[in-house]
Design an enzyme around this catalytic site. Structure first.
Site, PDB file in Angstrom:
ATOM      1  N   ASP A 207       0.830  -1.205   0.000  1.00 41.84           N
ATOM      2  CA  ASP A 207       0.000   0.000   0.000  1.00 41.84           C
ATOM      3  C   ASP A 207       0.865   1.255   0.000  1.00 41.84           C
ATOM      4  O   ASP A 207       1.861   1.326   0.725  1.00 41.84           O
ATOM      5  CB  ASP A 207      -0.881  -0.019   1.259  1.00 41.84           C
ATOM      6  CG  ASP A 207      -1.881   1.126   1.269  1.00 41.84           C
ATOM      7  OD1 ASP A 207      -2.832   1.072   0.472  1.00 41.84           O
ATOM      8  OD2 ASP A 207      -1.698   2.070   2.066  1.00 41.84           O
ATOM      9  N   GLU A 256       1.754  -0.470  -5.009  1.00 44.26           N
ATOM     10  CA  GLU A 256       0.712   0.504  -5.337  1.00 44.26           C
ATOM     11  C   GLU A 256       1.391   1.863  -5.436  1.00 44.26           C
ATOM     12  O   GLU A 256       1.720   2.491  -4.421  1.00 44.26           O
ATOM     13  CB  GLU A 256      -0.370   0.538  -4.250  1.00 44.26           C
ATOM     14  CG  GLU A 256      -1.566   1.376  -4.697  1.00 44.26           C
ATOM     15  CD  GLU A 256      -2.088   2.398  -3.683  1.00 44.26           C
ATOM     16  OE1 GLU A 256      -3.060   3.093  -4.009  1.00 44.26           O
ATOM     17  OE2 GLU A 256      -1.513   2.511  -2.575  1.00 44.26           O
TER      18      GLU A 256
HETATM   19  C1  NOJ Z   1      -4.273   3.151  -0.844  1.00 43.10           C
HETATM   20  C2  NOJ Z   1      -5.455   2.274  -0.582  1.00 43.10           C
HETATM   21  O1  NOJ Z   1      -5.790   1.573  -1.749  1.00 43.10           O
HETATM   22  C3  NOJ Z   1      -6.545   3.174  -0.080  1.00 43.10           C
HETATM   23  O2  NOJ Z   1      -7.784   2.521  -0.038  1.00 43.10           O
HETATM   24  C4  NOJ Z   1      -6.132   3.715   1.259  1.00 43.10           C
HETATM   25  O3  NOJ Z   1      -7.105   4.630   1.724  1.00 43.10           O
HETATM   26  C5  NOJ Z   1      -4.783   4.431   1.176  1.00 43.10           C
HETATM   27  N1  NOJ Z   1      -3.808   3.717   0.397  1.00 43.10           N
HETATM   28  C6  NOJ Z   1      -4.206   4.638   2.549  1.00 43.10           C
HETATM   29  O4  NOJ Z   1      -3.835   3.413   3.101  1.00 43.10           O
END
Ligand code: NOJ
Length: 533
Positions: A207, A256
């Site tokens: 993440d 991500e």
């Molecule tokens: C990316 C995640 O996909 C999202 O849903 C989240 O709110 C943020 N990162 C913070 O963790």
């Protein structure tokens, strides 16, 4: 490098809260997933990426993790997770878990210990605590803004109410940022990776992977490199993680990373770092042939240079579902300009989503399917304000509609909510309300209907496995303006994004089309897969 499963896998993003509710509390859980694994096997996916399933106060739907080595009681137990991983493996389905290393929950024991400890303590050094500016320290240490809206700093209070230091949170105040310059943080996450790899996880989705390290001087963002995004020192973390993944067999690290600059993105794919990154430029691209072709070419080019497999993503739990995006006048997407005021033509959006599915699944690399896209679900834009949960909606006071509309519980069967999401005797309603029109989009309603999105996905995933895996390279074919046509081995994909019917290249047979062909022509917003002579 020999080919491994993740290089051309179809990966299903499973948002646990909204997939299937086994115990009737209105929230999806691991028992619900276990009962529906045969559905996923039958769909034809190779792996599941689970959204965070750890104990969490759910201030950000589980992306506020209180304990990285356990399962939220609302979802089940660690034994359930072990069973789920094993049952998936028995069906040929791998497990990818979601690790959230940039921040934790404010209920995490380390953050609670930091709050209880004094300024300058070892406990506080694992986070970003700083005194405030101005008289009495009443102003935050700097003017960084939270990605969810509002300041990125919150002031602490002693039990007697005396205001103290401030702490940094790039997201919600309930999500304090770790200080990755601190060796405890590094050691902790390396241990967490091993914990899950030892339990059989086949991969990790990382993440907010570009945000972990910060400029220790905490300067205001300016013309130079960002003080908290994509800093050069973040790569040291992933080099260490890669050595851990490499201690196991066939494990994958997926970042991500929302970066527009392909060259910067490619740095995460260096041979001793991550295996893959999500293709957000493709997701954000409007429904436009020239734009998509440019993204496809750039993707193929920088992945080939990096020796990494491309990925293709149309939707996820952070973006408007693509049926709705493609049904608007502006078909592009930007995280900072979610706009639900534009009218949506759902028929048009669905037609394009069908065409996009065939285009996307024909591309070389791995493909992601966000739960519900295989049913043709749209973005639910009319959730009553009092039911909304996304901190983005709350922190922007509704100026940004947030992400709840892409997270509505799945419809499985029946004529009215909860559409089989919860058992018949469930005590609670689904945690977000489902549109009554979804009675036509349930798994049961779509199963066996040759015109349904579900049957298109089932057929496409099967043909993809047979024809496009392992990856024959992509060769562009001549095509009129607004039409994308390419061959992969003996099969061509043609997608007509223009406003007029298009001729098809000579072919032996049509394998699959996203809509009816009209007199041998491919209608607008339609794609076809053709067996070449
Ligand atoms: C990316 C995640 O996909 C999202 O849903 C989240 O709110 C943020 N990162 C913070 O963790």
């Amino acid at each position: 490098m020999s080919r491994t499963w993740w290089q051309d896998a179809a990966i299903y993003e499973l948002y646990v809260r909204s997939f299937a509710d086994g115990d009737g509390d209105g929230t999806g859980d691991l028992a619900g997933v276990r009962a529906r694994l045969p559905y996923l096997a039958d769909l034809g996916i190779d792996a599941i990426w689970f959204s965070p399933w750890y104990p969490s106060p759910m201030s950000d739907a589980g992306y506020d993790v209180a304990d990285y080595r356990s399962i939220d009681p609302a979802f089940g137990t660690l034994a359930d997770a072990d069973a789920l991983i094993a049952e998936g493996h028995a069906l040929g389905i791998k497990t990818i878990i979601d690790i959230v290393p940039n921040h934790c929950s404010d209920q995490h024991r380390w953050f609670q210990a930091a709050l209880a400890a004094a300024p300058g303590s070892a406990e506080r050094a694992r986070f970003w605590f700083r005194p405030g500016r101005g008289p009495g320290g009443d102003l935050p240490p700097n003017d960084w803004q939270s990605i969810f809206g509002g300041p990125a700093w919150t002031r602490t209070k002693a039990p007697d109410g005396t205001p103290g230091e401030w702490y940094l949170h790039l997201f919600a105040p309930e999500q304090p940022d770790f200080n990755w310059a601190n060796p405890d943080v590094r050691a902790e996450f390396e241990d967490v990776l091993r914990f899950w790899f030892d339990r059989g996880a086949d991969g990790i989705r990382i993440d907010s992977a570009a945000l972990l390290t910060k400029d220790p001087g905490l300067p205001e963002p300016g013309a130079g490199p960002s003080p908290y995004t994509d800093r050069d020192d973040v790569h040291d973390i992933y080099r260490a993680w890669r050595t851990i993944a490499d201690d196991y067999e066939d494990r994958v690290l997926i970042g991500e990373i929302w970066l527009a600059d392909a060259a910067r993105l490619a740095r995460y794919l260096r041979r001793d770092e991550l295996h893959a990154v999500f293709n957000f430029p493709y997701l954000c691209c409007p429904w436009d042939a020239a734009g998509l072709r440019a993204v496809i070419d750039s993707t193929l080019q920088f992945h080939a240079a990096a020796g990494a497999p491309p990925t293709w993503v149309l939707s996820n739990h952070d973006v408007d579902r693509h049926v709705s995006r493609y049904g608007r006048a502006d078909t592009s997407f930007g995280l900072d300009r979610r706009d639900h005021s534009q009218p949506v033509d759902l028929d048009l959006g669905t037609r394009r989503a069908r065409a996009a599915a065939l285009l996307t699944m024909a591309l070389p690399g791995s493909v992601y399917v966000y739960q519900g896209e295989e049913l043709g679900l749209w973005e639910v834009e009319d959730i009553p304000d009092e039911r909304r949960q996304d901190p983005i909606w709350h922190r922007t006071r509704g100026a940004d509609p947030g992400r709840d509309g892409s997270r509505v519980p799945l419809p499985w069967s029946g004529q009215e909510p909860p559409f089989g999401f919860s058992p018949p005797d469930a005590a609670a309603q689904p945690w977000l309300p489902q549109p009554k029109e979804w009675r036509e989009l349930t798994v049961a309603a779509e199963t066996g209907d040759p015109h349904s999105m579900l049957e298109l996905y089932r057929r496409a995933l099967r043909i993809r496995r047979a024809e496009f895996v392992p990856a024959p390279p992509l060769t562009w074919l001549p095509a009129p303006g607004g039409v994308l046509a390419f061959a992969r081995g003996g099969v061509a994909c043609v997608a007509n994004l223009s406003a007029v019917p298009a001729g098809l290249p000579p072919h032996a047979a049509a394998l699959l089309a996203s809509g009816p062909l009209a007199g041998g022509l491919l209608p607008p917003d339609t794609s076809a897969w053709l067996r070449l002579h």
